[in-house]
Scaffold this active site. Structure first.
Site, short mmCIF file in Angstrom:
data_model
loop_
_atom_site.label_atom_id
_atom_site.label_comp_id
_atom_site.label_asym_id
_atom_site.label_seq_id
_atom_site.Cartn_x
_atom_site.Cartn_y
_atom_site.Cartn_z
N ASP A 106 0.86 -1.17 0.00
CA ASP A 106 0.00 0.00 0.00
C ASP A 106 0.91 1.23 0.00
O ASP A 106 1.38 1.67 -1.04
CB ASP A 106 -0.90 -0.10 1.24
CG ASP A 106 -1.91 1.01 1.37
OD1 ASP A 106 -2.40 1.47 0.34
OD2 ASP A 106 -2.22 1.42 2.50
N PHE A 155 -9.59 0.72 -0.08
CA PHE A 155 -9.46 -0.37 0.88
C PHE A 155 -10.17 -1.63 0.38
O PHE A 155 -11.30 -1.56 -0.10
CB PHE A 155 -10.03 0.06 2.24
CG PHE A 155 -9.72 -0.92 3.33
CD1 PHE A 155 -8.50 -0.88 3.99
CD2 PHE A 155 -10.65 -1.89 3.70
CE1 PHE A 155 -8.20 -1.80 4.99
CE2 PHE A 155 -10.36 -2.80 4.70
CZ PHE A 155 -9.14 -2.76 5.34
P1 5GP Z 1 1.94 -0.66 3.76
O1 5GP Z 1 1.15 0.63 3.76
O2 5GP Z 1 3.02 -0.65 4.77
O3 5GP Z 1 2.45 -0.99 2.36
O4 5GP Z 1 0.90 -1.78 4.12
C1 5GP Z 1 1.03 -2.57 5.25
C2 5GP Z 1 -0.09 -3.53 5.47
O5 5GP Z 1 -1.33 -2.83 5.59
C3 5GP Z 1 -0.35 -4.55 4.37
O6 5GP Z 1 0.53 -5.65 4.42
C4 5GP Z 1 -1.77 -4.95 4.71
O7 5GP Z 1 -1.79 -5.94 5.70
C5 5GP Z 1 -2.38 -3.66 5.22
N1 5GP Z 1 -3.18 -3.04 4.14
C6 5GP Z 1 -2.81 -2.06 3.30
N2 5GP Z 1 -3.82 -1.78 2.43
C7 5GP Z 1 -4.84 -2.61 2.75
C8 5GP Z 1 -6.16 -2.81 2.23
O8 5GP Z 1 -6.63 -2.19 1.26
N3 5GP Z 1 -6.92 -3.77 2.84
C9 5GP Z 1 -6.47 -4.50 3.90
N4 5GP Z 1 -7.32 -5.40 4.41
N5 5GP Z 1 -5.24 -4.33 4.43
C10 5GP Z 1 -4.43 -3.40 3.84
#
Ligand code: 5GP
Length: 178
Positions: A106, A155
């Site tokens: 993300d 999301f």
């Molecule tokens: P980052 O922002 O560090 O790349 O994301 C970290 C974690 O946030 C991901 O591994 C995931 O578990 C959670 N995450 C990010 N975007 C989403 C989303 O759209 N849905 C869900 N369920 N989790 C998310």
């Protein structure tokens, strides 16, 4: 498929199970080609990647190994800032061909913060494979080497991904309704 309510929010169907499984198989074919003659070590990041890792692993034919970690994030001191540690990495990754299996990149913050710790252990190579990539949301540089699907900055839940603990068991991927 129709809209579903999880906790207080409405989610609409986004990616069908068949599409997900086809994309996972496609990724497995690429990995089988790229890791031919090697014995890759998959490191799956829990909790969100468990379903993806399982379906992907079944399609891998090049003698892979797998282990599972959790990334715990906490606030360090003012000088260290945001700290991420891995729980459960009990395999020596030195000189191994490592493939990180993540549910979704993300902002990229989690992997960006954690990857230097893995690189310190001198793997032979280190690649990132994700189920979903949200390039528009990414604020931290992380090279996503393999992505099953690229999605917009909204999301999502299902197929291992949760909303506040729920939704991981859903076979399809749903997106938060406007
Ligand atoms: P980052 O922002 O560090 O790349 O994301 C970290 C974690 O946030 C991901 O591994 C995931 O578990 C959670 N995450 C990010 N975007 C989403 C989303 O759209 N849905 C869900 N369920 N989790 C998310």
């Amino acid at each position: 498929m129709s809209a579903i309510k999880v906790h207080d929010k409405l989610f609409v169907p986004f990616i069908a199970e068949e599409t997900i499984l086809n994309k996972v198989k496609e990724l497995a074919r690429k990995l089988n080609k790229d890791y031919e003659g090697k014995r890759p070590l998959f490191i799956a990041v829990l909790n969100g990647s468990f379903m993806f890792a399982s379906d992907l692993f079944k399609e891998i034919t090049v003698e892979p190994e797998i282990c599972f970690i959790r990334l715990a994030s906490y606030k360090g001191t003012q000088s260290t800032g945001h700290v991420i540690t891995a729980v459960g990495l009990d395999v020596d990754i030195k000189d191994r061909h490592v493939v990180i299996i993540e549910d979704i990149v993300d902002t990229g913050k989690t992997l960006h913060t954690y990857l230097p710790q893995l690189l310190n252990q001198q793997p032979a190579s280190l690649k990132i494979a994700v189920l979903l990539h949200k390039p528009e949301a990414q604020t931290h540089p992380v090279k996503v080497d393999y992505a099953c699907m690229t999605i917009s900055n909204k999301f999502v839940l299902g197929y291992g991904l949760d909303y506040d603990g729920l939704g991981r068991n859903i076979r399809e991927i749903y997106q938060l309704s406007e």
